[in-house]
Write a protein that holds these residues in place. Structure first.
Motif, PDB file in Angstrom:
ATOM      1  N   LYS A   1      -5.295  15.506  49.421  1.00  0.00           N
ATOM      2  CA  LYS A   1      -6.615  16.041  49.095  1.00  0.00           C
ATOM      3  C   LYS A   1      -7.661  15.670  50.149  1.00  0.00           C
ATOM      4  O   LYS A   1      -8.522  16.491  50.497  1.00  0.00           O
ATOM      5  CB  LYS A   1      -7.057  15.543  47.719  1.00  0.00           C
ATOM      6  CG  LYS A   1      -6.405  16.271  46.549  1.00  0.00           C
ATOM      7  CD  LYS A   1      -6.892  15.721  45.222  1.00  0.00           C
ATOM      8  CE  LYS A   1      -6.382  16.548  44.058  1.00  0.00           C
ATOM      9  NZ  LYS A   1      -6.955  17.905  44.028  1.00  0.00           N
TER      10      LYS A   1
ATOM     11  N   ARG B   1       1.803  19.997  46.768  1.00  0.00           N
ATOM     12  CA  ARG B   1       1.156  19.448  47.965  1.00  0.00           C
ATOM     13  C   ARG B   1       1.438  20.322  49.182  1.00  0.00           C
ATOM     14  O   ARG B   1       0.554  20.560  50.015  1.00  0.00           O
ATOM     15  CB  ARG B   1       1.617  18.011  48.206  1.00  0.00           C
ATOM     16  CG  ARG B   1       1.081  17.008  47.192  1.00  0.00           C
ATOM     17  CD  ARG B   1       1.265  15.578  47.675  1.00  0.00           C
ATOM     18  NE  ARG B   1       2.670  15.220  47.772  1.00  0.00           N
ATOM     19  CZ  ARG B   1       3.384  14.705  46.770  1.00  0.00           C
ATOM     20  NH1 ARG B   1       2.809  14.503  45.591  1.00  0.00           N
ATOM     21  NH2 ARG B   1       4.645  14.383  46.934  1.00  0.00           N
TER      22      ARG B   1
ATOM     23  N   TYR C   1      -3.859  11.575  39.829  1.00  0.00           N
ATOM     24  CA  TYR C   1      -3.352  11.879  41.165  1.00  0.00           C
ATOM     25  C   TYR C   1      -2.611  10.677  41.739  1.00  0.00           C
ATOM     26  O   TYR C   1      -3.110   9.545  41.686  1.00  0.00           O
ATOM     27  CB  TYR C   1      -4.498  12.268  42.105  1.00  0.00           C
ATOM     28  CG  TYR C   1      -5.344  13.404  41.588  1.00  0.00           C
ATOM     29  CD1 TYR C   1      -4.841  14.694  41.501  1.00  0.00           C
ATOM     30  CD2 TYR C   1      -6.663  13.177  41.182  1.00  0.00           C
ATOM     31  CE1 TYR C   1      -5.619  15.740  41.029  1.00  0.00           C
ATOM     32  CE2 TYR C   1      -7.454  14.216  40.704  1.00  0.00           C
ATOM     33  CZ  TYR C   1      -6.919  15.493  40.625  1.00  0.00           C
ATOM     34  OH  TYR C   1      -7.686  16.528  40.153  1.00  0.00           O
TER      35      TYR C   1
END
Length: 400
Positions: A214, A62, A206
């Motif tokens: 995202k 991330r 996810y």
């Protein structure tokens, strides 16, 4: 020095604040009832890194997506074996900064976000049941890059946790992955554009944190928006495994790239003599390798486990704990089953050599020692690294 103590959430928060107020340097290990392990690193009371939990690789991914998407991690020639150490993520971050792949401002954001995530997860689990806390003043990381103000970040994270709980999310971990269980029913309830996002993101792959990254939104409103569909059973939440970073280069085509890789090798020396540690360290560092000198034999085992060196020089005669004892203890640990352990001693007795072999030493090196002998031993027992040359062969420093 370390001690372990069970703590509820209130006492845990007070413990962290006390470390801040007393300007503690070292680590705080936290183990939850579900056996999740975390480590928070302090320097003079301020937190400069935190690691652990179930998704350390996802967390790093991330950060990469947000802050350095253009960086090819394989291009930095960072040894994939480093992933086995407790603070691999911190070492990788420091390497990226040293190689000027990321700026200090980016480091500051990554450190703050990482510490916040870790603290949130710890607080959420401590809210449910007591956690085990262990101060580790013997665990100290070199050269902190960035710091957070412990008191400020702890209050910010606790406020986020309170908002999370007030939204009815206390039992939902941000590390869980939502999975669209009844897509047909949901399609009739939301706009088509939102539904398409649901289809692509709510597939059980996810986590809530991944999704927030995202779509570049805060995690609380996203999770809160999905909560009614979770409660109705249209979206299920599930645990997911960690992603693994691929940092290993399959081929090394040049001597230059091999040399860069070798510079990451860590050589440890356990001996109570500052003078000998300085001399040996100079030989090793001058040849482009990393070096750590452990003077306190009683803390040697813990430090070696934390640092996980590639090769260990071990003095035979030390106060409190002998080289024999340390070597024997290391060989009982799977991590060090194949680590080269070189015994250093001023004695050339047959008995010493025989006993050193019995406890599992790899080889034996007598004092005084010249730099060629030290590097020769390193080249001998670190396969594939024989290209390490003596850069200062004329300077034959002796270890007396």
């Amino acid at each position: 020095m370390s001690y372990s103590k069970q703590m509820n959430l209130k006492n845990l928060l007070l413990e962290i604040l006390q470390l801040y107020q007393t300007q503690y340097s070292g680590a705080l290990d936290i183990t939850t009832n579900s056996n999740q392990k975390y480590r928070i690193y302090f320097h003079q009371g301020n937190i400069f890194w935190a690691t652990g939990g179930i998704h350390p690789h996802r967390r790093l991914r991330r950060h990469k997506i947000q802050h350095f998407p253009q960086v090819d991690l394989q291009s930095i020639q960072w040894r994939w074996q480093n992933l086995s150490i407790n603070n691999w993520d911190y070492q990788l971050l420091r390497t990226l900064h040293q190689k000027q792949k990321i700026q200090l401002s980016q480091v500051n954001i990554i450190v703050e976000n990482t510490v916040s995530e870790i603290l949130f997860d710890i607080i959420q689990q401590a809210h449910r049941t007591d956690v085990l806390c262990d101060r580790r003043s013997d665990v100290v990381l070199d050269a902190p890059i960035s710091f957070t103000n412990t008191e400020i970040i702890l209050r910010q994270v606790y406020q986020l946790w309170q908002n999370w709980a007030k939204a009815g999310l206390a039992t939902i971990s941000p590390n869980l992955a939502p999975n669209l269980h009844q897509p047909e029913q949901l399609q009739n309830q939301v706009e088509q554009s939102i539904y398409q996002n649901f289809i692509s993101l709510l597939n059980g792959k996810y986590t809530f944190r991944d999704i927030a990254t995202k779509i570049k939104q805060d995690i609380l409103p996203i999770t809160n928006y999905l909560l009614p569909y979770i409660n109705q059973g249209e979206i299920q939440i599930q645990e997911v495994t960690d992603w693994q970073l691929n940092l290993h280069q399959n081929t090394i085509n040049s001597v230059d790239s091999s040399t860069t890789q070798t510079k990451n090798l860590l050589i440890a020396y356990v001996d109570d003599s500052p003078q000998l540690g300085y001399i040996l360290g100079k030989i090793i560092i001058d040849n482009g390798l990393r070096f750590i000198h452990i003077q306190d034999s009683t803390q040697a085992l813990l430090t070696l486990i934390d640092k996980q060196p590639d090769l260990i020089f071990l003095d035979l005669m030390m106060p409190h704990t002998s080289g024999y004892e340390i070597c024997a203890q290391l060989r009982k640990i799977s991590t060090f089953a194949n680590t080269p352990i070189i015994i250093l001693t001023g004695s050339d007795g047959v008995f010493d050599r025989a006993r050193a072999k019995v406890v599992g030493s790899t080889d034996f090196l007598n004092k005084p020692i010249v730099s060629e002998q030290v590097m020769g031993m390193i080249n001998k027992y670190l396969p594939g690294n024989s290209f390490v040359q003596i850069q200062n062969s004329s300077n034959k420093q002796l270890i007396n």
